[in-house]
Structure formats: C-alpha cells, structure tokens
Scaffold this active site. Structure first.
Site, PDB file in Angstrom:
ATOM      1  CG  ASP A  14      29.943 -12.173  22.870  1.00  0.00           C
ATOM      2  OD1 ASP A  14      30.474 -13.186  23.253  1.00  0.00           O
ATOM      3  OD2 ASP A  14      30.319 -11.297  22.327  1.00  0.00           O
ATOM      4  CE  LYS A  17      26.128 -18.069  23.888  1.00  0.00           C
ATOM      5  NZ  LYS A  17      26.282 -16.654  23.491  1.00  0.00           N
ATOM      6  N   GLY A  41      33.416 -17.612  23.080  1.00  0.00           N
ATOM      7  CA  GLY A  41      34.144 -17.364  24.180  1.00  0.00           C
ATOM      8  C   GLY A  41      33.031 -17.045  25.303  1.00  0.00           C
ATOM      9  CG  HIS A  42      30.694 -19.805  26.178  1.00  0.00           C
ATOM     10  ND1 HIS A  42      30.437 -20.955  25.677  1.00  0.00           N
ATOM     11  CD2 HIS A  42      30.352 -18.993  25.221  1.00  0.00           C
ATOM     12  CE1 HIS A  42      29.535 -20.810  24.597  1.00  0.00           C
ATOM     13  NE2 HIS A  42      29.698 -19.485  24.194  1.00  0.00           N
ATOM     14  CD  GLN A 225      28.878 -19.091  17.675  1.00  0.00           C
ATOM     15  OE1 GLN A 225      28.505 -20.311  17.133  1.00  0.00           O
ATOM     16  NE2 GLN A 225      30.282 -19.252  18.262  1.00  0.00           N
TER      17      GLN A 225
HETATM   18  P1  GDP Z   1      28.658 -15.702  26.491  1.00  0.00           P
HETATM   19  O1  GDP Z   1      29.531 -15.811  25.202  1.00  0.00           O
HETATM   20  O2  GDP Z   1      27.303 -15.636  26.158  1.00  0.00           O
HETATM   21  O3  GDP Z   1      29.097 -16.850  27.519  1.00  0.00           O
HETATM   22  O4  GDP Z   1      29.093 -14.346  27.156  1.00  0.00           O
HETATM   23  P2  GDP Z   1      30.648 -14.037  27.161  1.00  0.00           P
HETATM   24  O5  GDP Z   1      31.243 -14.453  28.505  1.00  0.00           O
HETATM   25  O6  GDP Z   1      31.405 -13.826  25.822  1.00  0.00           O
HETATM   26  O7  GDP Z   1      30.293 -12.476  27.521  1.00  0.00           O
HETATM   27  C1  GDP Z   1      29.622 -12.087  28.805  1.00  0.00           C
HETATM   28  C2  GDP Z   1      30.466 -11.137  29.818  1.00  0.00           C
HETATM   29  O8  GDP Z   1      29.638 -10.559  30.726  1.00  0.00           O
HETATM   30  C3  GDP Z   1      31.176 -11.948  30.746  1.00  0.00           C
HETATM   31  O9  GDP Z   1      32.351 -11.206  30.865  1.00  0.00           O
HETATM   32  C4  GDP Z   1      30.573 -12.379  31.785  1.00  0.00           C
HETATM   33  O10 GDP Z   1      31.582 -12.417  32.918  1.00  0.00           O
HETATM   34  C5  GDP Z   1      30.010 -10.947  32.179  1.00  0.00           C
HETATM   35  N1  GDP Z   1      28.589 -11.264  32.671  1.00  0.00           N
HETATM   36  C6  GDP Z   1      27.743 -12.202  32.599  1.00  0.00           C
HETATM   37  N2  GDP Z   1      26.455 -11.857  33.336  1.00  0.00           N
HETATM   38  C7  GDP Z   1      26.690 -10.799  34.105  1.00  0.00           C
HETATM   39  C8  GDP Z   1      25.900  -9.767  34.529  1.00  0.00           C
HETATM   40  O11 GDP Z   1      24.932 -10.255  35.116  1.00  0.00           O
HETATM   41  N3  GDP Z   1      26.637  -8.761  35.305  1.00  0.00           N
HETATM   42  C9  GDP Z   1      27.721  -8.477  34.604  1.00  0.00           C
HETATM   43  N4  GDP Z   1      28.129  -7.050  35.048  1.00  0.00           N
HETATM   44  N5  GDP Z   1      28.527  -9.250  33.804  1.00  0.00           N
HETATM   45  C10 GDP Z   1      28.046 -10.276  33.507  1.00  0.00           C
HETATM   46  P1  IMO Z   2      29.736 -16.575  21.724  1.00  0.00           P
HETATM   47  O1  IMO Z   2      29.446 -18.080  22.130  1.00  0.00           O
HETATM   48  C1  IMO Z   2      29.642 -12.983  19.602  1.00  0.00           C
HETATM   49  C2  IMO Z   2      30.435 -13.261  15.235  1.00  0.00           C
HETATM   50  C3  IMO Z   2      31.850 -12.692  14.661  1.00  0.00           C
HETATM   51  C4  IMO Z   2      31.245 -12.380  13.209  1.00  0.00           C
HETATM   52  C5  IMO Z   2      30.465 -13.347  12.935  1.00  0.00           C
HETATM   53  C6  IMO Z   2      30.933 -14.546  11.966  1.00  0.00           C
HETATM   54  O2  IMO Z   2      30.882 -16.250  22.793  1.00  0.00           O
HETATM   55  O3  IMO Z   2      28.277 -15.830  21.996  1.00  0.00           O
HETATM   56  P2  IMO Z   2      32.700 -16.536  12.399  1.00  0.00           P
HETATM   57  O4  IMO Z   2      34.123 -16.425  13.174  1.00  0.00           O
HETATM   58  O5  IMO Z   2      31.683 -17.120  13.416  1.00  0.00           O
HETATM   59  O6  IMO Z   2      32.734 -16.945  11.173  1.00  0.00           O
HETATM   60  O7  IMO Z   2      32.106 -14.823  12.765  1.00  0.00           O
HETATM   61  O8  IMO Z   2      29.739 -14.186  14.154  1.00  0.00           O
HETATM   62  N1  IMO Z   2      30.553 -14.210  16.336  1.00  0.00           N
HETATM   63  C7  IMO Z   2      30.120 -13.848  17.610  1.00  0.00           C
HETATM   64  N2  IMO Z   2      29.830 -12.839  18.238  1.00  0.00           N
HETATM   65  N3  IMO Z   2      29.731 -14.075  20.266  1.00  0.00           N
HETATM   66  C8  IMO Z   2      30.090 -15.151  19.710  1.00  0.00           C
HETATM   67  O9  IMO Z   2      30.369 -16.413  20.428  1.00  0.00           O
HETATM   68  C9  IMO Z   2      30.603 -15.260  18.348  1.00  0.00           C
HETATM   69  N4  IMO Z   2      31.054 -16.114  17.352  1.00  0.00           N
HETATM   70  C10 IMO Z   2      30.913 -15.547  16.350  1.00  0.00           C
HETATM   71  O10 IMO Z   2      31.984 -11.780  15.456  1.00  0.00           O
HETATM   72  O11 IMO Z   2      30.535 -11.075  13.415  1.00  0.00           O
HETATM   73 MG    MG Z   3      31.127 -14.797  24.098  1.00  0.00          MG
END
Ligand code: GDP
Ligand code: IMO
Ligand code: MG
Length: 432
Positions: A14, A17, A41-42, A225
């Site tokens: 999270d 990416k 979840g991206h 991840q």
């Molecule tokens: P990922 O799994 O690495 O793609 O990240 P996620 O989408 O799960 O979580 C990142 C969260 O931070 C999302 O809600 C993005 O919209 C938000 N986000 C990404 N970059 C920034 C930033 O520079 N500032 C803020 N405030 N939010 C950001």
């Molecule tokens: P993105 O791509 C954050 C975590 C779960 C749990 C562990 C194992 O959005 O960064 P799993 O279901 O993979 O067997 O769970 O890994 N986890 C993540 N945490 N971002 C993710 O993906 C994750 N994918 C799995 O919360 O701790």
């Molecule tokens: Mg994510």
C-alpha cells in the site's frame, strides 16, 4: 538505458505503487504483473475519478498500452472477469490488450475456503490474510497440484486433476479445520463458467515480453504487496505467499535478470501495515492518528484500518539491497504536513543492545524498540509543490536525510493521490 523498469513496494504494501505505475505508464508500451493475486488493491485517481484495481495491471487506464498478467500471479478468474466488466462499464477498452499467461495457477473456490478456515482456526495467531485464497493457491502451485489457466482448454483433464486433489483438501477441511468439504461438481461448474472469458486472453507471455524487449519497447513490471511481505525475506510467517522482491519479476513473467535496467522502490514517507505481525515503529498516539486520518489509511482490498508508524530506515536499508534498488519514490509526504516533530528509526534496541540491522526472526523483531532521530516537522502544505525547491525547508531536510541514510536517490516525491501530483527529480524512463 532504462527500457525495463521494475516497480516494487519497499514496505508492507500500500505504498502507492498503483498511482506511480499509472503515472509512469504514460511512457511504457506494456505493464506486467508478476506475482501476488487479487490480495492487492491499487488505487488510481485520474481526472477526479478513483479506480481500484486488484489483478489488472495499473497501466490499464492508458489506451493502447498492453497489460500482461504473468505466470507468477495466482489468478482468481472470477475476480478478473468482475474487474474486466467493471472497467468496460467505465468505458475502458480492453480489447486485445489484456493478456494472461497460460501458466498462471488458478485460485479455486476451495483455496478461498481453506484460507478462511485456517485463519478462523488459528485464532490469536492468525496472519490476518486478505482471505482471498492466496496462500493455499501458492501451496498447490509448489505442490504441483494446481489447475492452471491453460488447463481450461481441457475440462475433462481438469476433472481428473480434481479427483486426485480434492480428497486431500477435504480431509484438511473436515478433519483438521472443522469446515464443510468441497464438492467436485461445484469446482467443475466454476471452471466451466470462467473458461470462455479467460481463454481468449491467453498468450505466450515470455514470447511477448522478449519480443517487446528485443524491439526496444519499454516494459514496466508492476510488483504487488511489499518487500517486507516477501515469503523469504519478509517478517515470516507474517508475510504473503509469494516473492515480492524485484528479483521475482523475471521468474514471474519469463525473462532473465539482465533484461532489467532499473528498480524503483516505492515507500511511504512514513510506514503502514495491514494484518498481524511485528511493526517496530508503530504509533498508538496522536501522531499515529494524524497519519491514519490524513492518509485515509484503510485497506483498498479489505477496508481494514491500516496500522501507522514512523519511517523505518533500518528495514529500508535492507530492502534497498534486497532489490538492488536504483531509485526511491517517496509517497504521501503531504500526509505528514502539520506534525510538530517527525521521527526516523535509525536502529533497534533488543534486550539492551543496539542493532543496526534487522534481526533474523519475527519474534525478535517484535521485541525490538526503535531508536529514533527526531527532526522538526513542517506546518506548510506540500500538496501543490511542483518542484523540490517548492517544498517547505523542513520537508526538504527530512527527504534529504532519508536519502542520506538509505543511500538510494529519491527519484519521485508524491504529494497527493492524483496521477499528476508528483515532484519528478528523475523519471526512470527518461534515461532510455
Ligand atoms: P498500492 O497498493 O501500493 O497501490 O497502494 P494503495 O492504493 O493500496 O494505497 C495507497 C493509498 O494512498 C491510495 O488511497 C492512494 O490513492 C493514496 N496515495 C498515493 N499516493 C499518495 C500521496 O502522495 N498522497 C496522498 N495523500 N495519498 C496518496
Ligand atoms: P498491495 O499490492 C498490504 C497482507 C495481508 C496479510 C498478509 C498475508 O495493495 O500493496 P495474503 O492474503 O496475501 O495471504 O495475506 O499480507 N497483504 C497486503 N498488505 N497490501 C497488499 O497488497 C497486501 N496483500 C497482502 O494483510 O497481512
Ligand atoms: Mg494496496
């Protein structure tokens, strides 16, 4: 020459990416997912609209760019179909540009059952998985029990495979986990219901990738991840079930390590984690609340509240060499606006001794206390900074300090969720 770029998460996932991959795709010909599954979840924010992707590569909003799902991904065919339908309903043209490897192991409904039943049975020692069947699907892959995407061409063979695999899973489900057994007809129905939609997407992914590379196209390999969730190098057993490091991009798609020119690590300017496991810099105070609230730190897949803490430079130094990281992208700097003091974890203290590197086990890391360096925070907004010089002086000093400690240059600073909210110091594709 950066023609092929690997983007990975440098913390516990999270990191942002998806946002950065979407931004960088403007200069790419294809985006390739190489591990994980729909546990990811991206989040992409473009033109005021938010799109959350789980399986489909984060380049999909750029018309014409090919989005490839490599063999390293465990594929929930039903989730992919749902994601395709929702993108199509939003007007995204997927025709001919969403491609899937026939070597992807399928996540079957029984993998989901096993994952959830195991977590329920584990009680307090649960991992906190996403409950999507990821772990059991990878177990079947390495156990040579998977049904793979290419097998959908021969459902009779799939039935035979299920006849040999399901009795074992049912013993575990019924006798060990106290759950309901799986019915072979249910599994066959599942395969039958997805085959028609998935098979037209299948291509020889290694052939595609290597042709692209030899014709000078730009490839972006998108990690899911984060490095600290890597099954080998992460905080085992509180990890996911795949290799999340840059090295996995090759085996998970079908090229060799010399094909990779650049590794960009994405890290939040602080740290978050979802699920169980050690987190030395975790905060339980008003600073933690500030990060969670301003950062809207809730999981994009499960909606769970993310745990928040300070930047951990000890783990980041290790993550830098585990990935041969060329550059770093720092995200969510804007979330730190308004803090009086910011802290960086420089070392750990374990049983009264200072540790400058990560201990071997999760149990030891759990007992580590962070040794912090403090810096003054900044009250001004970073949200509209277009260049590094536009940032408040204290934010500049914080970023410079992180760069000095981690010894990897900061290429991009993200200042908001929207695609264009970035300070670009060096675009990895500019070097090509
Ligand atoms: P990922 O799994 O690495 O793609 O990240 P996620 O989408 O799960 O979580 C990142 C969260 O931070 C999302 O809600 C993005 O919209 C938000 N986000 C990404 N970059 C920034 C930033 O520079 N500032 C803020 N405030 N939010 C950001
Ligand atoms: P993105 O791509 C954050 C975590 C779960 C749990 C562990 C194992 O959005 O960064 P799993 O279901 O993979 O067997 O769970 O890994 N986890 C993540 N945490 N971002 C993710 O993906 C994750 N994918 C799995 O919360 O701790
Ligand atoms: Mg994510």
């Amino acid at each position: 020459m950066a023609k092929s770029l690997v983007v990975i998460g440098a913390q516990w996932g999270d990191e942002g990416k998806g946002k950065i991959v979407d931004f960088l795709t403007a200069r790419a010909d294809a985006v390739v997912r190489f591990q994980g599954g729909h546990n990811a979840g991206h989040t992409l924010v473009t033109g005021g609209k938010t799109t959350v992707l789980h399986l489909i590569p984060s380049g999909i909003l750029h018309p014409g760019v090919r989005c490839i799902i490599g063999n390293g991904v465990v594929l929930a065919a039903d989730a992919l179909i749902k994601e395709m339908d929702s993108l199509t309903a939003e007007g995204v043209d997927l025709e001919g540009r969403l491609l899937v490897s026939d070597a992807c192991p399928l996540i079957m409904p029984y993998h989901v059952k096993l994952d959830q039943a195991r977590e329920a049975a584990a009680g307090k020692s649960a991992i906190g998985t996403t409950g999507r069947g990821i772990g059991p699907a990878y177990e079947d892959k390495t156990g040579r029990r998977s049904i793979r995407v290419g097998d959908l061409r021969d459902l009779a063979w799939c039935r035979q495979k299920l006849e040999s695999v399901l009795p074992g899973h049912n013993v575990v489900l019924q006798q060990h986990l106290g759950a309901e057994p799986v019915d072979i007809e249910e599994s066959m129905q599942f395969l039958d219901s997805v085959a028609e939609r998935i098979l037209p997407l299948v291509v020889d992914v290694p052939e595609q990738i290597n042709q692209s590379l030899s014709s000078g196209q730009r490839l972006l390999f998108e990690g899911a991840q984060g490095a600290l969730l890597d099954v080998d190098h992460g905080t085992y057993p509180f990890v996911t079930s795949s290799n999340t490091l840059a090295g996995a991009a090759c085996a998970g798609s079908g090229c060799g390590p010399t094909a990779i020119d650049y590794v960009l690590g994405i890290a939040k300017a602080y740290t978050t984690r979802v699920g169980a496991g050690p987190f030395p810099t975790e905060l339980f105070d008003s600073d933690g609340d500030h990060l969670g609230r301003r950062g809207n730190e809730f999981g994009a897949t499960t909606g769970r509240k993310r745990r928040c803490g300070w930047f951990d430079a000890v783990s980041m130094r290790r993550v830098a060499y585990l990935n041969s990281m060329t550059g770093l992208c720092l995200t969510k700097i804007d979330v730190m606006d308004g803090l009086d003091t910011v802290k960086i974890c420089m070392a750990y203290e374990l049983d009264g001794k200072r540790l400058d590197s990560t201990p071997a086990t999760a149990a030891e890391l759990e007992r580590c206390k962070p040794v912090y360096e403090e810096m003054p925070g900044w009250q001004e907004s970073t949200a509209d900074a277009a260049t590094f010089a536009d940032l408040p002086a204290n934010a500049q000093a914080y970023i410079k300090r992180l760069e000095d400690i981690v010894k990897v240059p900061v290429d991009i600073i993200s200042t908001g969720p929207e695609r264009e909210k970035n300070i670009i110091i060096n675009n990895p594709f500019d070097q090509s």
